[in-house]
Scaffold this active site. Structure first.
Site, short mmCIF file in Angstrom:
data_model
loop_
_atom_site.label_atom_id
_atom_site.label_comp_id
_atom_site.label_asym_id
_atom_site.label_seq_id
_atom_site.Cartn_x
_atom_site.Cartn_y
_atom_site.Cartn_z
N CYS A 86 0.81 -1.22 0.00
CA CYS A 86 0.00 0.00 0.00
C CYS A 86 0.85 1.27 0.00
O CYS A 86 0.31 2.38 0.12
CB CYS A 86 -0.94 -0.01 1.20
SG CYS A 86 -2.30 -1.19 0.99
N GLY A 87 2.16 1.15 -0.10
CA GLY A 87 3.00 2.35 -0.14
C GLY A 87 4.05 2.40 0.96
O GLY A 87 4.62 3.47 1.24
N THR A 88 4.33 1.25 1.55
CA THR A 88 5.27 1.19 2.68
C THR A 88 6.65 1.75 2.31
O THR A 88 7.21 2.59 3.04
CB THR A 88 5.46 -0.28 3.14
OG1 THR A 88 4.24 -0.99 3.00
CG2 THR A 88 5.97 -0.35 4.55
N THR A 89 7.21 1.27 1.21
CA THR A 89 8.58 1.63 0.84
C THR A 89 8.69 3.13 0.63
O THR A 89 9.65 3.78 1.08
CB THR A 89 8.98 0.89 -0.46
OG1 THR A 89 8.62 -0.48 -0.35
CG2 THR A 89 10.46 1.00 -0.73
N HIS A 155 3.55 -4.54 9.55
CA HIS A 155 2.28 -4.87 8.88
C HIS A 155 1.30 -5.49 9.90
O HIS A 155 0.22 -5.92 9.52
CB HIS A 155 2.51 -5.92 7.79
CG HIS A 155 3.26 -5.45 6.58
ND1 HIS A 155 3.04 -4.23 5.98
CD2 HIS A 155 4.22 -6.06 5.82
CE1 HIS A 155 3.83 -4.12 4.91
NE2 HIS A 155 4.56 -5.20 4.80
N ARG A 177 -4.28 2.01 0.42
CA ARG A 177 -4.31 2.17 -1.04
C ARG A 177 -5.56 1.49 -1.58
O ARG A 177 -6.07 0.56 -0.95
CB ARG A 177 -3.05 1.49 -1.60
CG ARG A 177 -2.83 1.61 -3.06
CD ARG A 177 -1.58 0.83 -3.46
NE ARG A 177 -1.16 1.18 -4.81
CZ ARG A 177 -0.19 0.59 -5.49
NH1 ARG A 177 0.50 -0.39 -4.92
NH2 ARG A 177 0.13 0.98 -6.71
N SER A 185 -0.63 -5.50 -7.05
CA SER A 185 0.76 -5.38 -6.62
C SER A 185 1.18 -6.63 -5.83
O SER A 185 2.26 -7.19 -6.04
CB SER A 185 0.91 -4.12 -5.76
OG SER A 185 2.24 -3.90 -5.43
N ARG A 310 7.80 -1.66 -8.84
CA ARG A 310 7.26 -2.28 -10.06
C ARG A 310 6.84 -1.17 -11.01
O ARG A 310 7.57 -0.82 -11.92
CB ARG A 310 6.11 -3.23 -9.71
CG ARG A 310 5.65 -4.10 -10.88
CD ARG A 310 4.50 -4.99 -10.46
NE ARG A 310 3.33 -4.22 -10.04
CZ ARG A 310 2.35 -3.82 -10.85
NH1 ARG A 310 2.38 -4.14 -12.13
NH2 ARG A 310 1.33 -3.11 -10.39
P1 PAP Z 1 5.69 -3.66 1.15
O1 PAP Z 1 4.45 -3.41 1.93
O2 PAP Z 1 5.92 -5.10 0.81
O3 PAP Z 1 6.91 -3.01 1.73
P2 PAP Z 1 5.03 -1.51 -0.63
O4 PAP Z 1 6.19 -0.63 -0.67
O5 PAP Z 1 3.88 -1.10 0.20
O6 PAP Z 1 5.47 -2.99 -0.28
O7 PAP Z 1 4.42 -1.71 -2.06
C1 PAP Z 1 5.13 -1.68 -3.24
C2 PAP Z 1 4.32 -0.81 -4.17
O8 PAP Z 1 4.69 0.55 -3.97
C3 PAP Z 1 4.63 -1.15 -5.61
O9 PAP Z 1 3.44 -0.83 -6.32
P3 PAP Z 1 3.09 -1.46 -7.74
O10 PAP Z 1 3.28 -2.93 -7.65
O11 PAP Z 1 1.65 -1.08 -7.97
O12 PAP Z 1 3.99 -0.82 -8.72
C4 PAP Z 1 5.75 -0.17 -5.90
O13 PAP Z 1 5.97 0.05 -7.27
C5 PAP Z 1 5.24 1.06 -5.19
N1 PAP Z 1 6.30 2.03 -4.87
C6 PAP Z 1 7.50 1.78 -4.32
N2 PAP Z 1 8.19 2.92 -4.18
C7 PAP Z 1 7.42 3.91 -4.68
C8 PAP Z 1 7.60 5.32 -4.82
N3 PAP Z 1 8.72 5.92 -4.46
N4 PAP Z 1 6.58 6.03 -5.35
C9 PAP Z 1 5.44 5.43 -5.74
N5 PAP Z 1 5.21 4.10 -5.63
C10 PAP Z 1 6.19 3.34 -5.10
#
Ligand code: PAP
Length: 350
Positions: A86-89, A155, A177, A185, A310
């Site tokens: 949901c946008g953790t990173t 989480h 999200r 995702s 991604r």
């Molecule tokens: P996690 O909970 O396993 O740590 P998390 O970071 O929440 O994962 O989710 C990864 C999603 O955030 C990916 O989305 P997508 O599969 O729809 O592409 C990833 O691309 C997106 N993401 C990571 N970093 C960013 C960023 N800087 N800006 C926007 N989206 C991002």
């Protein structure tokens, strides 16, 4: 600025740590969790069902329970809480850069030490997960000597969060999200870990709708944190990936205010906040060498940093979900969130 101290346990226990008793803590919990009912996860190993009603894999559930018993929050901690994907990173990067910013000293924002850290290390190394990175390897690390503010993430669903987090009054930041984008995702993330990608989203969709996903039901997770935010808005900030995408600078300023590090007029004039937005953008993070070729250890396994980047867009789900699937998810969302005051920006039917 010196590098912020690592919250990750060292690979070897430090002197004085009781290695044997730590292993026993984990071993007892492993045995307990092995008695919990299981359900198929669509991956190699099944999910176990926690007594609080959510699911996850066995080693992670043990780590959650160790965190529940041993993590002592402080009022100065800042904890990111999310349902996976949901946008953790992104939020980790923004928060880390905000809290540890030094404006680059005399050298300008390009020399900011926190931004340099973000170029060199993946956000998951800088803001570790309690149950996936801190309480792992049969270790119960001593976090008490780490300086404030400690930035951590999890989480863990609200009902199972270590009790000291609520009691300490520390800041909690939740990001959610659109469940359709979250599901897509998650499906890609799980497929990337399989020897053979499933190629079809059907199974992941069915499990997701049944509330069987890495920390249980998406809707229960979001609602519980939403209700906590409504009850304690000063303690719990609620954000969405969609709002963050639409106005990253505005949301970053909101985040900075919330954690008690608002950008000063001088900093805004020097565009410190804008530099953080840029450094944490999908393009910047995904393009950094460390995120293209490096790995981070999660649940004792190296995970390619690139898996966390991604597409990074809002509304990519129509490429993968049928209209029927999307409608079904929106119907569940509508019925679950009804009366809660929570309306996600991208629901089709509301
Ligand atoms: P996690 O909970 O396993 O740590 P998390 O970071 O929440 O994962 O989710 C990864 C999603 O955030 C990916 O989305 P997508 O599969 O729809 O592409 C990833 O691309 C997106 N993401 C990571 N970093 C960013 C960023 N800087 N800006 C926007 N989206 C991002």
């Amino acid at each position: 600025m010196a590098s912020p101290p690592s919250l990750l346990p060292a690979s070897e226990p430090s002197a004085g740590e009781d290695e044997e008793s730590h292993r026993e803590v984990y071993e007892q919990l492993r045995q307990l969790v092995s008695t919990y009912p299981t359900v198929p996860s669509g991956l190699d190993t099944p999910y176990h069902r926690h007594p609080d009603g959510w699911y996850t894999f066995l080693p992670a559930m043990v780590s959650v329970m160790v965190a529940q018993r041993h993590f002592t929050a402080r009022d100065t901690d800042i904890i990111i809480t999310t349902f996976p994907k949901c946008g953790t990173t992104w939020l980790k990067a923004l928060l880390f850069a905000t809290v540890h910013r030094d404006g680059g000293g005399g050298g300008g924002v390009e020399d900011d030490a926190a931004l340099a850290q973000l170029r060199a290390r993946n956000p998951h190394e800088l803001v570790p997960f309690l149950e996936i990175q801190v309480y792992v390897r049969d270790r119960v690390p001593d976090l008490s000597s780490l300086p404030a503010p400690r930035l951590l993430a999890t989480h863990i669903p609200r009902p199972s969060l270590p009790a000291s987090i609520a009691a300490s009054g520390c800041k909690v930041v939740y990001i959610c999200r659109d469940p359709k984008d979250c599901l897509v995702s998650l499906w890609h993330f799980h497929d990337a870990q399989r020897p053979e990608p499933r190629g079809d989203v059907g199974e992941e969709f069915r499990l997701f709708c049944d509330g069987v996903s890495p920390v249980g039901s998406y809707w229960d997770h979001v609602l519980a944190y939403w209700r906590w935010h409504v009850e304690r808005p000063g303690q719990v900030l609620f954000m969405t990936y969609e709002e963050l995408s639409a106005d990253t600078l505005g949301q970053l300023r909101r985040l900075a205010e919330f954690v008690g590090r608002p950008f000063t007029g001088e900093e805004r004039a020097a565009r410190v906040d804008e530099a953080i937005v840029k450094a944490c953008s999908f393009e910047s993070l995904a393009g950094a060498e460390v995120n293209r070729s490096g790995t981070v250890e999660l649940m004792e396994e190296p995970m390619r940093n690139a898996e966390f980047f991604r597409r990074g867009v809002v509304g990519g789900w129509p490429n993968y979900l049928s209209l029927e699937m999307a409608t079904r998810i929106d119907e569940i969302t509508e019925s679950k969130f009804k009366g809660s005051g929570l309306v996600l920006p991208t629901m089709m039917t509301m």
